[in-house]
Each structure stands twice: as structure tokens, then as C-alpha cells.
Design a protein around this motif. Structure first.
Motif, mmCIF file in Angstrom:
data_model
loop_
_atom_site.group_PDB
_atom_site.id
_atom_site.type_symbol
_atom_site.label_atom_id
_atom_site.label_comp_id
_atom_site.label_asym_id
_atom_site.label_seq_id
_atom_site.Cartn_x
_atom_site.Cartn_y
_atom_site.Cartn_z
ATOM 1 N N PHE A 2 31.193 4.912 38.279
ATOM 2 C CA PHE A 2 32.309 3.968 38.315
ATOM 3 C C PHE A 2 33.597 4.779 38.280
ATOM 4 C CE2 PHE A 2 35.367 1.417 35.865
ATOM 5 C CZ PHE A 2 35.313 0.192 36.529
ATOM 6 N N ALA A 3 34.502 4.510 39.194
ATOM 7 C CA ALA A 3 35.684 5.372 39.278
ATOM 8 C C ALA A 3 36.965 4.551 39.340
ATOM 9 C CB ALA A 3 35.567 6.270 40.512
ATOM 10 N N THR A 4 37.765 4.663 38.284
ATOM 11 C CA THR A 4 39.117 4.116 38.350
ATOM 12 C C THR A 4 40.131 5.261 38.245
ATOM 13 O OG1 THR A 4 39.167 3.791 35.961
ATOM 14 C CG2 THR A 4 38.576 1.896 37.264
ATOM 15 N N THR A 5 39.882 6.205 37.331
ATOM 16 C CA THR A 5 40.901 7.206 36.994
ATOM 17 C C THR A 5 41.305 8.062 38.198
ATOM 18 O OG1 THR A 5 39.928 7.280 34.801
ATOM 19 C CG2 THR A 5 41.474 9.034 35.341
ATOM 20 N N GLY A 43 45.816 7.130 34.772
ATOM 21 C CA GLY A 43 44.801 7.255 33.726
ATOM 22 C C GLY A 43 44.830 5.998 32.881
ATOM 23 N N SER A 44 45.640 6.043 31.810
ATOM 24 C CA SER A 44 45.764 4.847 30.965
ATOM 25 C C SER A 44 46.431 3.705 31.723
ATOM 26 C CB SER A 44 46.593 5.185 29.721
ATOM 27 O OG SER A 44 45.958 6.212 28.995
ATOM 28 N N TYR A 98 37.360 12.715 37.134
ATOM 29 C CA TYR A 98 36.589 12.506 35.897
ATOM 30 C C TYR A 98 35.561 11.392 36.038
ATOM 31 C CZ TYR A 98 40.803 14.817 33.999
ATOM 32 O OH TYR A 98 41.860 15.661 33.762
ATOM 33 N N THR A 109 32.140 9.996 35.576
ATOM 34 C CA THR A 109 30.861 10.245 34.908
ATOM 35 C C THR A 109 29.730 9.882 35.875
ATOM 36 O OG1 THR A 109 31.816 9.792 32.753
ATOM 37 C CG2 THR A 109 29.424 9.590 32.916
ATOM 38 N N LYS A 166 33.373 21.153 30.503
ATOM 39 C CA LYS A 166 33.924 20.290 29.458
ATOM 40 C C LYS A 166 33.683 20.859 28.050
ATOM 41 C CE LYS A 166 31.478 16.590 30.637
ATOM 42 N NZ LYS A 166 30.612 16.909 31.774
ATOM 43 N N ILE A 171 35.261 13.099 22.947
ATOM 44 C CA ILE A 171 35.787 12.365 24.111
ATOM 45 C C ILE A 171 35.748 10.848 23.913
ATOM 46 C CG2 ILE A 171 33.554 12.342 25.337
ATOM 47 C CD1 ILE A 171 37.068 12.604 26.915
ATOM 48 N N ILE A 221 38.850 9.056 23.736
ATOM 49 C CA ILE A 221 39.740 9.121 24.910
ATOM 50 C C ILE A 221 39.195 8.300 26.076
ATOM 51 C CG2 ILE A 221 40.720 10.679 26.650
ATOM 52 C CD1 ILE A 221 40.684 12.899 24.506
ATOM 53 N N PHE A 222 37.900 8.508 26.414
ATOM 54 C CA PHE A 222 37.479 7.819 27.660
ATOM 55 C C PHE A 222 37.136 6.352 27.424
ATOM 56 C CE2 PHE A 222 32.822 9.716 28.110
ATOM 57 C CZ PHE A 222 32.430 9.039 26.960
ATOM 58 N N GLU A 223 37.000 5.639 28.507
ATOM 59 C CA GLU A 223 36.882 4.168 28.503
ATOM 60 C C GLU A 223 38.110 3.553 27.800
ATOM 61 O OE1 GLU A 223 33.359 2.308 28.785
ATOM 62 O OE2 GLU A 223 32.167 4.100 29.207
ATOM 63 N N ALA A 238 41.995 5.267 26.193
ATOM 64 C CA ALA A 238 42.407 6.056 25.015
ATOM 65 C C ALA A 238 42.625 5.092 23.845
ATOM 66 C CB ALA A 238 43.685 6.830 25.330
ATOM 67 N N ASP A 274 44.657 4.826 21.383
ATOM 68 C CA ASP A 274 45.993 4.302 21.075
ATOM 69 C C ASP A 274 46.410 3.220 22.057
ATOM 70 O OD1 ASP A 274 46.578 5.750 18.745
ATOM 71 O OD2 ASP A 274 46.834 7.554 19.954
ATOM 72 N N VAL A 275 45.934 3.321 23.268
ATOM 73 C CA VAL A 275 46.234 2.285 24.271
ATOM 74 C C VAL A 275 45.464 1.014 23.901
ATOM 75 C CG1 VAL A 275 46.077 1.704 26.719
ATOM 76 C CG2 VAL A 275 46.602 4.056 26.030
HETATM 77 C C1 LIG Z 1 34.280 13.406 30.277
HETATM 78 C C2 LIG Z 1 35.079 12.292 30.883
HETATM 79 C C3 LIG Z 1 34.419 11.251 31.524
HETATM 80 C C4 LIG Z 1 35.151 10.225 32.118
HETATM 81 N N1 LIG Z 1 34.490 9.256 32.829
HETATM 82 C C5 LIG Z 1 35.216 8.380 33.570
HETATM 83 C C6 LIG Z 1 34.565 7.500 34.483
HETATM 84 O O1 LIG Z 1 33.335 7.474 34.583
HETATM 85 N N2 LIG Z 1 35.331 6.691 35.253
HETATM 86 C C7 LIG Z 1 36.694 6.688 35.161
HETATM 87 O O2 LIG Z 1 37.333 5.933 35.883
HETATM 88 N N3 LIG Z 1 37.339 7.496 34.291
HETATM 89 C C8 LIG Z 1 36.630 8.348 33.506
HETATM 90 N N4 LIG Z 1 37.275 9.203 32.650
HETATM 91 C C9 LIG Z 1 38.712 9.129 32.518
HETATM 92 C C10 LIG Z 1 39.162 8.530 31.188
HETATM 93 O O3 LIG Z 1 38.842 7.156 31.137
HETATM 94 C C11 LIG Z 1 40.654 8.817 31.034
HETATM 95 O O4 LIG Z 1 40.761 10.215 30.772
HETATM 96 C C12 LIG Z 1 41.307 8.009 29.931
HETATM 97 O O5 LIG Z 1 41.360 6.638 30.285
HETATM 98 C C13 LIG Z 1 42.727 8.480 29.615
HETATM 99 O O6 LIG Z 1 43.472 8.657 30.774
HETATM 100 P P1 LIG Z 1 44.240 10.062 31.014
HETATM 101 O O7 LIG Z 1 43.256 11.141 30.806
HETATM 102 O O8 LIG Z 1 44.945 10.006 32.298
HETATM 103 O O9 LIG Z 1 45.283 10.128 29.817
HETATM 104 P P2 LIG Z 1 46.807 9.643 29.869
HETATM 105 O O10 LIG Z 1 46.909 8.269 30.398
HETATM 106 O O11 LIG Z 1 47.627 10.711 30.488
HETATM 107 O O12 LIG Z 1 47.138 9.586 28.314
HETATM 108 C C14 LIG Z 1 47.125 10.779 27.502
HETATM 109 C C15 LIG Z 1 47.321 10.365 26.058
HETATM 110 O O13 LIG Z 1 48.621 9.766 25.895
HETATM 111 C C16 LIG Z 1 48.566 8.733 24.939
HETATM 112 N N5 LIG Z 1 48.975 7.476 25.574
HETATM 113 C C17 LIG Z 1 49.007 7.163 26.898
HETATM 114 N N6 LIG Z 1 49.458 5.918 27.095
HETATM 115 C C18 LIG Z 1 49.740 5.405 25.878
HETATM 116 C C19 LIG Z 1 50.234 4.153 25.391
HETATM 117 N N7 LIG Z 1 50.547 3.153 26.221
HETATM 118 N N8 LIG Z 1 50.365 3.997 24.054
HETATM 119 C C20 LIG Z 1 50.052 4.977 23.200
HETATM 120 N N9 LIG Z 1 49.579 6.184 23.581
HETATM 121 C C21 LIG Z 1 49.421 6.395 24.898
HETATM 122 C C22 LIG Z 1 47.118 8.685 24.422
HETATM 123 O O14 LIG Z 1 47.025 9.501 23.277
HETATM 124 C C23 LIG Z 1 46.342 9.298 25.559
HETATM 125 O O15 LIG Z 1 45.116 9.877 25.128
HETATM 126 C C24 LIG Z 1 36.568 10.217 32.016
HETATM 127 C C25 LIG Z 1 37.224 11.258 31.349
HETATM 128 C C26 LIG Z 1 36.504 12.295 30.806
HETATM 129 C C27 LIG Z 1 37.235 13.432 30.164
#
Ligand SMILES: Cc1cc2nc3c(=O)[nH]c(=O)nc-3n(C[C@H](O)[C@H](O)[C@H](O)COP(=O)(O)OP(=O)(O)OC[C@H]3O[C@@H](n4cnc5c(N)ncnc54)[C@H](O)[C@@H]3O)c2cc1C
Length: 501
Positions: free
Chosen positions: A122-125, A130-131, A155, A157, A201, A356, A359-361, A363, A365-366
Motif C-alpha cells: 500500500f503506497a501513499t507516502t 508524508g504526514s 517507504y 512496506t 533500516k 518505527i 512514526i509509520f501509519e 506519526a 503527534d499527528v
Molecule cells: C519502515 C517504514 C515503512 C513504511 N511503510 C509505509 C507503507 O507501507 N506505505 C506508506 O504509504 N508509507 C509507509 N511509510 C511512511 C510513513 O507512514 C511515514 O514515514 C509517516 O507517515 C511520516 O511521514 P514522514 O516520514 O514524511 O514524516 P514528516 O511528515 O516529515 O514528519 C516528521 C515529523 O514531524 C512531526 N510532525 C509532522 N507533522 C506534524 C503535525 N501536524 N503535528 C505535530 N508534529 C508533526 C512528527 O514528529 C513527525 O514524525 C513507512 C515508513 C517507514 C520508515
């Protein structure tokens, strides 16, 4: 294959999974090789694990989310990478297809997904999304004969293993929605798809994580999953399943870390007695035990919710279980002393694996801010727990839980009164309210479980945790640091950009 869908099958299922894990899964070897051996994946397929929640009509077992959570938690005891591979397949990977797919899509994909011959991803990121999932840059444009997809996902999975990917993409104009998003089904062999190299990782090293490049990919309209332009709504439903399964994995990890620690502190002698006889160690063990109990109670309860309430309550389960797993595994390492830091003990890998989950699924704080916003919109009042219990330790635990819920409610009302509709533009307060709600949900679920079981150890664990929760929620309701103080501190300490109100 697993027999017919029936929750009573969960015990034999768990026994099967546990035996399989014992005989076939070597977590250290998986961590070292950064890959799950093919024979382990094949064994999971033979056990019917990949079809656990898929419809029986297409070769699955039609089991419910709680049953799938139990299987994922059991696998996570042995190895988190294996658990995540399965959890992603059953959750984010196939939930959308099962719930929203057409008959033709089901016939085409579900049989091989159920057997495990095809694994789902499944891919959104994306690099810039990201968030903030509203910022998707991967686009599918309708050229009159097909959808033309261009973009990049990161990213993912199961990215390197999958035969089917559900992609969230921006589809301007499709389905009449100018800025809409849609879900698309992408097959591994589709022209224009490139699966990138595996990421290196910190943890979950056996779980595949790759990027995807999509270049001038032409897809027939039949690859749209669910309503064209309705992707954002569908995402919430899919993510709520995924987060619950992920939370179940956290429960398995915390439980096994705790079990190892119970054995260690009973065995290890210092100062002339076992560590377990030291008062400070006993208090730490009690707190870790209470955490592990509460996360299991919450995840189990949330997994039984209807789709609508799962949307919000899965946020609480995800944040609480991921924070608790980190806390329990970290506490387990501390109580193992130097031994905990040595890889052979297995706890160091576990700490790397669970990091992780915060953070994943989404973050944490979000998600806490989403939970706070959901609480402000909540329509129905909570039924007090103590009303049906007149005496004893259980009634006292229930009264404490009711008092905690009253603290949360008073915070909610004070925010409504103070900011009115502008409250949704108060991120710090939404975040605080979300954390308070998370505590209420965890404590309520724990009390309900203790009421059902009547077990004195569970009542004691709830009482201890409720005390901790009440102190934290009281602190959350106090004024957050003035914005000026935060900005002053940052201006002196860090070269951060100024934030305009
Ligand atoms: C091992 C792994 C597997 C993954 N698997 C998948 C997958 O299968 N499918 C998929 O789509 N994605 C996947 N992801 C992506 C994952 O869901 C994202 O990394 C996550 O949603 C955070 O997005 P970002 O990394 O861009 O962090 P960013 O959005 O850049 O945020 C970084 C940090 O900033 C802070 N932050 C950001 N926004 C806010 C806010 N509004 N309020 C407060 N704090 C905030 C939080 O501390 C956050 O951790 C995976 C990631 C990893 C590392």
C-alpha cells in the motif's frame, strides 16, 4: 488451510502460529540477512495466514479483525518483520480491495492474495507528502482512453515482495472532483512501474521497504478501487484497520519483552538477593506489567469496533500501544542491565524494531491532534463505568476511571468555551486533548476487561495505571508554555524559520 471463519478458532490458530514460529522463524538470522526466507513466507501461505481476513468465497478464511490481530501479535512475539509483512498484507494491503473492490477485481486478485502467492502493499507516502496526505504529487490523468500515472512513492512496506500495490494518487477532475484523490490497483508487471532498491533500516530489517517509480504508466479505468475521486475518505477506513493490526504487533513485542524480564529479575542476584526482591525493581516491573495489560485490553476492544468508531479509536490504540511497546522494551533492557544491550538477548533488536511504530501509519503527534479533533466533534456522552458496580476494588477502579473521564471532559468543555469554533486552529491544545483521550480510552478498556475477568491482578494493574494517567491528564489541562516563551527559546537556540500566525 485454516478452517471456516469463527472466532472460537483463535486458540488453535494461535497454537499453530506459535508452533510454526518456534520451528521456522529465526529472528536473529532474519535481522542479519535483512530478508525473510522464502520458506517462511511459503509456510505462512500454507497455514492460510495471508487469507485470514479475505472472503471464504475467494479462498480466504473470512476471519474478523480481532482474530487477525491475535495472529499478528503472536507472530510479533517471534519476529516483528514477519508480523509487519503479514499485518500490512491483511490491513493496508487488502482491506481496501475487500471492502471496496468490484466483483471483477475480487475475482482477479483475491484468490492469489489469499494463498500468499501474491503479497499486497500500500503506497501513499511520497518525498513531499508524508504526514500531509493532501500534498500527493503522483497524478493519474484521464487522457480519454486510459489513466496516465506519473510520480514516485517511498517507504512502501512489502514493496520488494508485492504482486499488487494499492496506490493513493491525485486525480484532478476524475469523478467530478477537481482536487480529488483516488485509489488505484497496480500490478507488479505493469509497464511503467519500477520497484526501487531495498532501504537499509534501523529495525524491522527483514521487512521489505522500497520506493516505487511510476512513469507514463497507462492503466485501464477498471484499476480504480472504490469511488473515483473518493480516495481520501477510503484512506481513513483502510488506515484504521492497518493501525489496529500494527498495534496488535506492538502488544506481542511488549508481552514477550516482559516475559523475558520477569524470568531475568527472578534469576539474577545482586546485593545478595534476586533483582525481583528490590523495591525499586518491583515498582518498575509493576508499571511495565500494567502497561502491557492496558495495551492488550485497548487493542482487543478497539479491534471489535464498527468501521465508524474504529476510525477514531484506532488512533488511541495506535499511539498508546506504540508508546507503551517502546516503554516496555526499553524498561526490559534497563532491567537486564548490560545484558540487555547485547544483541544475543534479542531485546536490542526488539527496541530497534518497535521504534518505527511511533512514526509509520501516521506519526504519533499527528494522530494525537486528529484524536483531539475527533473528541471535540464527539456527539455521544460516555456511560460511567462505576454505575453498575457498588463495592469492592473493581468499583473503586471504575470510579477512578470515571474521574479521569470527567477530567478529559472538563478539558474538552473548557476548550470549546474558550476558543469556540477557532479551537480547531489550536494545534497544541488539540494535541493535548488527544493525549488525554488516549489515556481515557486505555483506562476505560482496561477497567472493562478487569470487570469481565474479575481478576485481582488485573484490577491492581488498572488502579496503578489510572493513578499515572490522572497525574498526566491533570498536567495536560494546565496552560501550555506561552507561545512567546517557546519562540524566544527557539530564537536563541535554533535557526528555525519564523512561523507566521
Ligand atoms: C519502515 C517504514 C515503512 C513504511 N511503510 C509505509 C507503507 O507501507 N506505505 C506508506 O504509504 N508509507 C509507509 N511509510 C511512511 C510513513 O507512514 C511515514 O514515514 C509517516 O507517515 C511520516 O511521514 P514522514 O516520514 O514524511 O514524516 P514528516 O511528515 O516529515 O514528519 C516528521 C515529523 O514531524 C512531526 N510532525 C509532522 N507533522 C506534524 C503535525 N501536524 N503535528 C505535530 N508534529 C508533526 C512528527 O514528529 C513527525 O514524525 C513507512 C515508513 C517507514 C520508515
Amino acid at each position: 488451510m485454516l478452517p471456516r471463519a469463527d472466532e472460537e478458532l483463535v486458540r488453535p490458530l494461535l497454537a499453530q502460529v506459535s508452533r510454526f514460529a518456534l520451528e521456522s522463524i529465526d529472528a536473529r538470522a532474519i535481522d542479519r540477512a535483512s530478508a525473510i526466507p522464502q520458506r517462511v513466507l511459503a509456510g505462512m501461505g500454507e497455514l492460510g495466514l495471508f487469507g485470514l481476513t479475505l472472503p471464504e468465497e475467494f479462498g480466504g478464511s473470512g476471519c474478523s479483525l480481532p482474530v487477525a490481530c491475535s495472529a499478528v501479535a503472536e507472530l510479533a512475539r517471534a519476529d516483528r518483520s514477519v508480523a509487519v509483512t503479514l499485518g500490512l498484507h491483511l490491513g493496508l494491503g487488502t482491506r481496501g480491495l475487500v471492502a471496496l473492490g468490484t466483483r471483477a477485481q475480487h475475482e482477479r486478485y483475491l484468490p492469489t492474495l489469499a494463498s500468499g502467492n501474491c503479497i499486497a502493499a500500500f503506497a501513499t507516502t511520497e518525498p513531499g507528502a508524508g504526514s500531509d496526505l493532501s500534498a500527493l504529487q503522483t497524478r493519474a490523468l484521464d487522457d480519454g482512453t486510459a489513466l496516465v500515472v506519473n510520480g514516485q512513492k517511498i517507504y512502501v512496506t512489502n514493496g520488494g515482495l508485492a504482486g499488487l500495490y494499492t496506490l493513493a494518487v491525485s486525480t484532478p477532475g476524475l469523478g467530478g472532483s477537481a482536487r480529488g484523490q483516488s485509489l488505484l490497483l497496480i500490478e507488479r508487471g505493469d509497464a511503467g512501474l519500477r520497484v526501487e532498491a531495498e532501504e537499509h533500516k534501523l529495525g524491522l530489517r527483514g521487512s521489505s521497504t522500497t520506493g516505487l517509480s511510476l512513469e507514463e504508466m497507462r492503466l485501464p479505468y477498471s484499476r480504480v478501487l472504490g469511488e473515483a475521486g473518493g480516495g481520501a475518505r477510503a484512506l481513513g477506513m483502510i488506515l484504521s484497520w492497518g493501525r489496529t493490526l500494527m498495534s496488535a504487533g506492538c502488544c506481542g513485542a511488549a508481552r514477550v519483552a516482559l516475559e523475558k524480564t520477569v524470568a531475568h529479575v527472578a534469576e539474577r542476584r545482586q546485593f545478595g538477593k534476586p533483582l525481583a526482591a528490590l523495591e525499586v525493581v518491583r515498582e518498575q516491573m509493576a508499571r511495565l506489567t500494567a502497561r502491557a495489560f492496558a495495551m492488550e485490553a485497548l487493542v482487543d476492544e478497539v479491534s471489535r469496533e464498527s468501521a465508524e468508531t474504529l476510525l477514531v479509536r484506532s488512533l488511541a490504540a495506535k499511539v498508546f500501544s506504540s508508546e507503551s511497546a517502546w516503554m516496555v522494551v526499553d524498561g526490559a533492557i534497563q532491567l537486564h542491565g548490560g545484558l540487555g544491550f547485547i544483541e544475543d538477548t534479542g531485546l536490542a533488536m526488539m527496541l530497534r524494531d518497535v521504534r518505527i511504530t511511533r512514526i509509520f501509519e501516521g506519526a504519533n503527534d499527528v494522530l494525537l491532534s486528529h484524536l483531539g479533533a475527533g473528541e471535540l466533534l464527539r456527539a455521544t456522552a460516555r456511560t460511567p463505568l462505576a454505575s453498575s458496580l457498588v463495592e469492592g476494588a473493581l468499583a473503586s477502579a471504575a470510579k477512578d476511571a470515571d474521574a479521569l473521564a470527567a477530567q478529559v471532559d472538563s478539558l474538552r468543555q473548557s476548550l470549546h468555551a474558550r476558543f469556540r469554533v477557532g479551537v480547531f486552529r489550536q494545534p497544541r491544545w488539540l494535541h493535548r486533548l488527544g493525549r488525554a483521550c488516549m489515556w481515557r480510552e486505555a483506562i476505560d478498556a482496561s477497567v472493562r476487561r478487569a470487570i469481565r475477568s474479575g481478576r485481582t491482578d488485573e484490577i491492581a494493574q488498572v488502579a496503578l495505571l489510572t493513578q499515572e494517567a490522572r497525574v498526566e491528564v491533570a498536567a495536560l489541562a494546565s496552560e501550555p508554555s506561552a507561545r512567546e516563551l517557546v519562540e524566544q527559546c527557539l530564537a536563541q537556540a535554533l535557526p528555525l524559520p519564523e512561523v507566521r500566525a
